[in-house]
Write an enzyme that holds these catalytic residues in place. Structure first.
Site, PDB file in Angstrom:
ATOM      1  N   GLU A 221       0.805  -1.221   0.000  1.00  0.00           N
ATOM      2  CA  GLU A 221       0.000   0.000   0.000  1.00  0.00           C
ATOM      3  C   GLU A 221       0.839   1.273   0.000  1.00  0.00           C
ATOM      4  OE1 GLU A 221      -2.824  -0.450   3.144  1.00  0.00           O
ATOM      5  OE2 GLU A 221      -3.853  -2.102   2.135  1.00  0.00           O
ATOM      6  N   LYS A 364     -15.650  -1.464   2.234  1.00  0.00           N
ATOM      7  CA  LYS A 364     -14.917  -1.923   1.053  1.00  0.00           C
ATOM      8  C   LYS A 364     -15.923  -2.459   0.040  1.00  0.00           C
ATOM      9  CE  LYS A 364     -10.705  -3.288   3.547  1.00  0.00           C
ATOM     10  NZ  LYS A 364      -9.942  -4.453   4.084  1.00  0.00           N
TER      11      LYS A 364
END
Length: 475
Positions: A221, A364
């Site tokens: 990330e 999400k």
């Protein structure tokens, strides 16, 4: 799917074509991309993200298996769009987002979207939404807010970003068991200022790591992935980086954790084992093993030493009683976020609300598989006075849909990676563009985004070493 009275050959919002293909995510694995074209030529393109540490209750991400792409191919999901979903929604009004999503859920017919694949269904859901927004000449966030979610009010809240500056767990090949160590620019007044602060702290951390002879390799990330001995060492480095950048701990920049505790929970031992630290010889197996009560106490101690305002997945996803205890103990001053526990599922989120298991839910899109169900989950959280944090996945794409989603629903927080890797920066750049477009209608709440906490972002008891030149809070 049955056509509605509002749909005709002259209706410019009629779906003309649906085409899916196999693209790639930020880890180099295949993912589903989908393009929806309307009668007026408006196009909506979507690309679906994918997680590394996934919850047991997530909707099914359909993969091919076999040897190609190490089993990670998505041609089955692509074919399901091109042959099963697409033909059935041709001629349908693209503004009927809820009906289209519900039709795909019914067409799949399974609780986990296992037949068609959540990645296939979501790709169509997002692409239809984007095509309709373009046809109506509306920014995506405004279309979602006004036409899909039916949000009232003229102002939009820009999300406070959670920036993952140190990666561990399943997102990095290092010795840290906690998955994400994040900074939150809570003292900023605008998104532009927040990202300036984040950039300066990020680069200060890089300089600090180099000075201390740590590697500055990046995790999935975009955060740094040094081999550290403990969470405390990571938080100490972050604290020093904040001061080196000229900001005040707690007041300007606060911290957030994603423990991803399910990843190091041992069902066999019924305990939490810091297995990466144990394997590296940093901790003995005895010292690296904690009961639920011990882990809760450990997390509480961290919140006393550092300006931690948010903890995600502090316990195993099925440890409902443990989460209740954690929330009861520190939930008045710390946001306790449920990710794997809820998987953006409306039913599971409602269960969490009834138990007061947490006080926040992570959002999400690909965990549940449709925009409609995602909005339902956010609304359930808001009704319960919970916060909702819109999130990326570790396997991301350049699709910045979640930036618009966070603004559309005024969730107030977004978690979308570090200040590196273009698939992460794409979301931040989109938020900057939205802020400029909205002008004085854009609101950045800073620490006020934690509206359900009594004393967030408190000044830490433990202070880092002072900067060579005295650090001042930047205005």
């Amino acid at each position: 799917m049955a056509k509605t009275n509002s749909t005709s050959k002259n209706n410019k919002l009629e779906i003309k074509s649906v085409f899916a293909y196999q693209a790639f995510d930020s880890r180099g694995f295949p993912t589903v991309a989908c393009e929806v074209v309307l009668n007026d030529g408006s196009k909506g393109l979507s690309m679906v993200s994918s997680g590394a540490s996934t919850g047991e209750k997530e909707a099914l991400e359909l993969r091919d298996g076999g040897t190609k792409y190490h089993g990670k191919g998505v041609t089955k999901a692509v074919n399901n769009i091109n042959k099963k979903i697409g033909p059935k929604i041709l001629g349908v009004d693209a503004t009927l987002q809820t009906q289209i999503d519900e039709f795909m859920i019914e067409l799949d017919g399974t609780k986990t979207k296992a037949k068609l694949g959540a990645n296939a269904i979501l790709a169509v859901s997002m692409a239809v939404c984007r095509a309709a927004a373009k046809s109506l000449n509306l920014p995506l966030y405004q279309y979602i807010a006004k036409k899909v979610a039916k949000v009232k009010g003229a102002d939009f809240i820009l999300p406070v970003p959670m920036l993952n500056v140190i990666n561990g767990g399943a997102h990095a090949d290092n010795t840290i068991d906690f998955q994400e160590f994040m900074i939150m620019p809570v003292g900023a007044k605008t998104m532009a200022k927040a990202l300036q602060m984040a950039s300066e702290v990020f680069h200060s951390l890089q300089k600090l790591l180099k000075a201390k002879k740590f590697n500055t390799n990046k995790g999935d990330e975009g955060g740094f992935a040094p081999n550290l001995k403990s969470a405390e060492e990571a938080l100490d480095l972050m604290s020093q980086a904040v001061v080196d950048a000229g900001y005040a701990l707690g007041k300007d920049v606060a911290f957030a954790l994603d423990c991803a505790a399910s990843e190091f929970y041992s069902k066999e031992k019924q305990a939490y084992v810091f297995k990466k630290a144990v394997k590296a010889g940093i901790l003995s197996e005895e010292k690296g093993t904690k009961t639920t009560e011990q882990l809760i106490s450990y997390l509480e101690d961290l919140t006393k030493k550092y300006p931690i305002v948010s903890i995600e997945d502090g316990l195993d996803e099925n440890d409902w009683k443990g989460m209740e205890s954690l929330t009861k103990k520190i939930g008045k001053k710390v946001q306790i976020v449920g990710d794997d526990t809820y998987c953006t599922n409306p039913e599971l989120t409602s269960k969490g609300v009834s138990l007061s298991a947490t006080n926040s839910v992570l959002i999400k899109l690909n965990q549940i598989g449709t925009l409609t169900e995602t909005i339902q989950t956010i609304n359930i959280a808001k009704k319960a006075n919970w916060t909702a944090v819109v999130s990326h996945r570790s396997g991301e794409t350049e699709d910045a849909f979640i930036a618009d989603l966070a603004v559309a629903l005024s969730t107030g927080q977004i978690k979308t990676g570090s200040m590196s890797r273009s698939e992460r920066i794409a979301k931040y750049n989109r938020l900057l563009a939205i802020e400029m477009q909205l002008g004085n209608k854009a609101k950045y709440l800073g620490s006020k985004t934690f509206y359900n906490l009594s004393t967030p972002a408190a000044t830490p008891k433990k202070s880092p070493a002072k900067k060579t030149t005295k650090a001042k809070s930047k205005k």
